[in-house]
Scaffold this motif. Structure first.
Motif, PDB file in Angstrom:
ATOM      1  N   ASP A   1       0.816  -1.212   0.000  1.00 32.46           N
ATOM      2  CA  ASP A   1       0.000   0.000   0.000  1.00 32.46           C
ATOM      3  C   ASP A   1       0.854   1.268   0.000  1.00 32.46           C
ATOM      4  N   ALA A   2       2.118   1.132  -0.370  1.00 34.84           N
ATOM      5  CA  ALA A   2       3.031   2.270  -0.283  1.00 34.84           C
ATOM      6  C   ALA A   2       2.695   3.334  -1.315  1.00 34.84           C
ATOM      7  N   SER A   3       3.085   4.555  -1.006  1.00 43.36           N
ATOM      8  CA  SER A   3       2.891   5.640  -1.956  1.00 43.36           C
ATOM      9  C   SER A   3       4.100   5.824  -2.864  1.00 43.36           C
ATOM     10  N   LYS A   4       5.221   5.170  -2.527  1.00 40.62           N
ATOM     11  CA  LYS A   4       6.434   5.479  -3.272  1.00 40.62           C
ATOM     12  C   LYS A   4       7.440   4.350  -3.228  1.00 40.62           C
ATOM     13  N   GLY A   5       8.136   4.114  -4.334  1.00 41.16           N
ATOM     14  CA  GLY A   5       9.223   3.164  -4.433  1.00 41.16           C
ATOM     15  C   GLY A   5      10.051   3.515  -5.651  1.00 41.16           C
TER      16      GLY A   5
ATOM     17  N   ASP B   1      20.625   2.939  -3.010  1.00 32.73           N
ATOM     18  CA  ASP B   1      20.174   3.992  -2.097  1.00 32.73           C
ATOM     19  C   ASP B   1      20.255   3.426  -0.689  1.00 32.73           C
ATOM     20  N   THR B   2      21.259   3.847   0.064  1.00 36.97           N
ATOM     21  CA  THR B   2      21.518   3.266   1.384  1.00 36.97           C
ATOM     22  C   THR B   2      20.457   3.637   2.411  1.00 36.97           C
ATOM     23  N   ASP B   3      19.582   4.594   2.100  1.00 33.67           N
ATOM     24  CA  ASP B   3      18.494   4.950   3.014  1.00 33.67           C
ATOM     25  C   ASP B   3      17.242   4.104   2.787  1.00 33.67           C
ATOM     26  N   LYS B   4      17.280   3.202   1.828  1.00 31.24           N
ATOM     27  CA  LYS B   4      16.095   2.417   1.496  1.00 31.24           C
ATOM     28  C   LYS B   4      16.136   0.998   2.061  1.00 31.24           C
ATOM     29  N   TYR B   5      17.149   0.666   2.840  1.00 26.12           N
ATOM     30  CA  TYR B   5      17.198  -0.656   3.462  1.00 26.12           C
ATOM     31  C   TYR B   5      17.743  -0.549   4.872  1.00 26.12           C
ATOM     32  N   MET B   6      17.540  -1.624   5.637  1.00 25.33           N
ATOM     33  CA  MET B   6      18.001  -1.682   7.018  1.00 25.33           C
ATOM     34  C   MET B   6      19.054  -2.771   7.158  1.00 25.33           C
ATOM     35  N   GLY B   7      19.965  -2.587   8.093  1.00 26.23           N
ATOM     36  CA  GLY B   7      20.983  -3.599   8.330  1.00 26.23           C
ATOM     37  C   GLY B   7      22.020  -3.640   7.226  1.00 26.23           C
ATOM     38  N   ASP B   8      22.561  -4.831   6.993  1.00 23.89           N
ATOM     39  CA  ASP B   8      23.659  -4.994   6.041  1.00 23.89           C
ATOM     40  C   ASP B   8      23.150  -5.466   4.690  1.00 23.89           C
TER      41      ASP B   8
ATOM     42  N   TYR C   1      15.230  -5.137  -0.271  1.00 21.73           N
ATOM     43  CA  TYR C   1      15.957  -4.231  -1.155  1.00 21.73           C
ATOM     44  C   TYR C   1      16.903  -5.116  -1.950  1.00 21.73           C
ATOM     45  N   VAL C   2      16.770  -5.098  -3.272  1.00 22.50           N
ATOM     46  CA  VAL C   2      17.492  -6.045  -4.122  1.00 22.50           C
ATOM     47  C   VAL C   2      18.370  -5.284  -5.109  1.00 22.50           C
ATOM     48  N   VAL C   3      19.626  -5.676  -5.181  1.00 20.39           N
ATOM     49  CA  VAL C   3      20.552  -5.109  -6.153  1.00 20.39           C
ATOM     50  C   VAL C   3      20.932  -6.210  -7.142  1.00 20.39           C
ATOM     51  N   TYR C   4      20.671  -5.962  -8.411  1.00 24.82           N
ATOM     52  CA  TYR C   4      20.978  -6.905  -9.479  1.00 24.82           C
ATOM     53  C   TYR C   4      22.286  -6.462 -10.138  1.00 24.82           C
ATOM     54  N   ASP C   5      23.356  -7.219  -9.939  1.00 22.10           N
ATOM     55  CA  ASP C   5      24.669  -6.894 -10.500  1.00 22.10           C
ATOM     56  C   ASP C   5      24.980  -7.880 -11.618  1.00 22.10           C
ATOM     57  N   LEU C   6      24.743  -7.465 -12.861  1.00 17.25           N
ATOM     58  CA  LEU C   6      24.930  -8.337 -14.005  1.00 17.25           C
ATOM     59  C   LEU C   6      26.383  -8.433 -14.437  1.00 17.25           C
ATOM     60  N   GLU C   7      27.233  -7.547 -13.944  1.00 11.77           N
ATOM     61  CA  GLU C   7      28.663  -7.608 -14.276  1.00 11.77           C
ATOM     62  C   GLU C   7      29.362  -8.688 -13.451  1.00 11.77           C
ATOM     63  N   ASN C   8      29.073  -8.745 -12.157  1.00  7.48           N
ATOM     64  CA  ASN C   8      29.724  -9.698 -11.257  1.00  7.48           C
ATOM     65  C   ASN C   8      28.867 -10.919 -10.961  1.00  7.48           C
ATOM     66  N   ASN C   9      27.680 -10.970 -11.563  1.00  8.75           N
ATOM     67  CA  ASN C   9      26.768 -12.098 -11.378  1.00  8.75           C
ATOM     68  C   ASN C   9      26.470 -12.327  -9.894  1.00  8.75           C
ATOM     69  N   GLU C  10      26.043 -11.247  -9.246  1.00 11.13           N
ATOM     70  CA  GLU C  10      25.703 -11.293  -7.828  1.00 11.13           C
ATOM     71  C   GLU C  10      24.401 -10.536  -7.574  1.00 11.13           C
ATOM     72  N   ILE C  11      23.735 -10.938  -6.512  1.00 14.26           N
ATOM     73  CA  ILE C  11      22.548 -10.242  -6.017  1.00 14.26           C
ATOM     74  C   ILE C  11      22.854  -9.740  -4.618  1.00 14.26           C
ATOM     75  N   GLY C  12      22.556  -8.472  -4.356  1.00 13.22           N
ATOM     76  CA  GLY C  12      22.653  -7.923  -3.015  1.00 13.22           C
ATOM     77  C   GLY C  12      21.272  -7.855  -2.389  1.00 13.22           C
ATOM     78  N   LEU C  13      21.149  -8.309  -1.141  1.00 13.84           N
ATOM     79  CA  LEU C  13      19.854  -8.349  -0.466  1.00 13.84           C
ATOM     80  C   LEU C  13      19.961  -7.735   0.925  1.00 13.84           C
TER      81      LEU C  13
ATOM     82  N   PHE D   1      10.558   0.140   4.776  1.00 13.88           N
ATOM     83  CA  PHE D   1       9.271   0.544   4.221  1.00 13.88           C
ATOM     84  C   PHE D   1       9.032   2.035   4.432  1.00 13.88           C
ATOM     85  N   ASN D   2       8.570   2.676   3.379  1.00 13.99           N
ATOM     86  CA  ASN D   2       8.152   4.075   3.435  1.00 13.99           C
ATOM     87  C   ASN D   2       9.258   5.024   3.897  1.00 13.99           C
ATOM     88  N   ALA D   3      10.501   4.687   3.557  1.00 10.65           N
ATOM     89  CA  ALA D   3      11.610   5.587   3.866  1.00 10.65           C
ATOM     90  C   ALA D   3      11.377   6.933   3.180  1.00 10.65           C
ATOM     91  N   THR D   4      11.687   8.001   3.870  1.00 14.44           N
ATOM     92  CA  THR D   4      11.428   9.349   3.351  1.00 14.44           C
ATOM     93  C   THR D   4      12.690  10.075   2.940  1.00 14.44           C
TER      94      THR D   4
END
Length: 498
Positions: free
Chosen positions: A208-212, A220-227, A378-390, A395-398
């Motif tokens: 139900d978010a207003s933004k993504g 965007d390091t403000d869009k995820y929590m932890g490592d 929060y998912v990062v698709y790295d097609l150069e190194n064939n890795e996924i960052g998770l 939610f609803n970071a401003t």
């Protein structure tokens, strides 16, 4: 295709970006209202629309000279751009609500169009298709123009909108037709200097978010929590090539106020594809049944061939229970998915409102983790190194703090590798089989999933094992159910048939 469910529409607005990134923001509203812009620092922003009536995330782009605006579906699970021709029969319907309402392309009106060959052909599991020419054309993202972009032109199609695929080039439709590759959108953006490397991050926010946003060339390091933890993308087992965003799911746990369950499956570690073009998530039969028992989802037959879907009380969207998806073994990323992301309003059945459960069963790998999972990550698709960052989503970071990849082949910024993924990916999961007496069953009004069958959910008060097991779905059954009730949405990229 994924346009079979009845959902509310939404759209997207522009946010911030930094140099050498391309950001597409998501904001819910009644209908598309695109606004395009380019910032003075050289970054590019573009509106995309979360169109739940069609199922998926859409971007308004421009094609040709002079520019023709089309709204196209953005898909991490496929790799081609293709657009419907204005002469296609599907675009000529005069009925209200039909036709190519998101735009079509007039080849004859563009001074920069050029036919490459007549080999464009792509079809989908529900029988929909598009075929015609491969063309070279100007493609616009915001105020950035990509010259001589290769794309498909749907001269004969029954799909009323086109797609923007951003997956591996080896997943292009041309590979099966001509055995030839071309530089698709992320590669062209990299080669023309709009982003430094072939990588992008995905932040869908909650249901139900207003933004993504989807951000090319950075995080965007403000869009995820932890490592932010990296796991390896798996090669295709037959070709040993990288063709899809397949990673290994190594554990799944259920958590509720009554306790915790570590769910088991003979398939661990489970190959799963992280695909934004798939609305639901599909797991092996044994694991899906355990999940349903935890929440009291009831497998309900909805078609004459015995096909069904897991239905659940819509009230359970307010539950505080959640599932934890683990990747890469000990120390790997763990994503918590709450019930509010898994209880999906899906129209009516016998005159009553129904909700589908966001985790469903499937008959064979690769399995799929679609939007019901991806909204919590929060998912990062790295097609150069064939890795996924998770990492768990915020939610609803401003706020926003964008970090661009500094160079081609650079690793995902601010990330660390999963320390034990090699061992975890090589054999069955060693997760402990701890359990509580009920798991999620305290959240169900009936206390039973209704799917029956034996299983190892860990609880002593599980459903009656005398019931019949829910059959594993295959592609044909998914088609039948979608056509019968209009309850399903499917990803495009992983369901390509050539």
């Amino acid at each position: 295709m994924k346009n079979i469910a009845n959902f509310a529409t939404s759209s997207l607005l522009v946010s911030v970006a930094s140099a050498q990134v391309v950001q597409w923001d998501i904001q819910r509203r009644g209908g598309p209202a695109p606004r395009l812009s380019r910032r003075a620092d050289g970054s590019v922003e573009e509106v995309i629309t979360n169109e739940k009536t069609r199922g998926g995330y859409f971007a308004t782009c421009s094609v040709g000279t002079p520019a023709q605006d089309l709204t196209l579906q953005l898909d991490t699970g496929s790799s081609d751009i293709w657009v419907p021709a204005n002469s296609a029969s599907v675009c000529e319907s005069s009925l209200e609500g039909e036709g190519c309402t998101l735009g079509s392309y007039d080849y004859a009106s563009s001074s920069t169009s050029e036919v490459i060959n007549q080999e464009f052909k792509i079809s989908y599991v529900d029988g929909s298709y598009s075929q015609g020419d491969y063309i070279s054309e100007t493609f616009g993202i915001g105020n950035v123009k990509l010259e001589n972009m290769t794309m498909g032109l749907g001269l004969d199609t029954d799909i009323a909108y086109g797609l923007v695929g951003v997956g591996y080039a080896l997943n292009e439709a041309s590979v099966s037709q001509t055995r030839e590759l071309y530089n698709n959108l992320p590669i062209v953006m990299r080669d023309e200097g709009h982003i430094a490397t072939n990588a992008y991050s995905l932040w869908l926010n909650d249901l139900d978010a207003s933004k993504g946003n989807i951000l090319f060339g950075g995080i965007d390091t403000d869009k995820y929590m932890g490592d932010l933890i990296r796991v390896s993308i798996q090669q295709d087992s037959q070709t040993e090539n990288f063709t899809s965003f397949q990673v290994q799911l190594t554990s799944l746990e259920a958590h509720s106020s009554s306790g915790d369950d570590a769910l088991s499956s003979s398939s661990f570690p489970i190959p799963v594809v992280l695909d934004s073009g798939t609305t639901f998530s599909y797991l092996p039969q044994d694991l899906a049944e355990e999940v349903w028992r935890e929440v009291g989802a009831e497998y309900t037959i909805v078609a004459n061939d015995g096909s069904g879907v897991p239905l659940i009380s819509c009230d359970l969207a307010d539950s505080k229970g959640y599932f934890s998806f683990g990747f890469g073994g000990d120390g790997g990323p763990v994503i918590k998915v709450g019930m509010d992301e898994l209880v999906i309003p899906s129209g009516t059945l016998n005159g009553q409102a129904v909700c589908q459960f966001g985790i469903q069963n499937f008959s064979g790998d690769p399995f799929l983790l679609g939007d019901t999972f991806l909204r919590s990550a929060y998912v990062v698709y790295d097609l150069e190194n064939n890795e996924i960052g998770l990492a768990p989503t915020d939610f609803n970071a401003t706020t926003s703090k964008i970090v661009a990849f500094p160079s081609q082949g650079a690793q995902i910024p601010s990330s660390t590798p999963a320390p034990s993924q090699d061992a975890a990916n090589s054999g069955p999961s060693s997760a402990p089989n701890y359990s509580a007496s009920k798991g999620f069953k305290d959240l169900s009004s009936s206390g039973s999933s209704g799917s029956g069958g034996s299983g190892s959910s860990g609880g002593s008060d599980g459903p009656d094992s005398a019931g019949s097991l829910a059959p594993a779905l295959d592609f044909t059954q998914l088609i039948v159910m979608g056509a019968s009730l209009g309850l399903m949405m499917f990803g495009s990229g992983m369901f390509l048939l050539f």
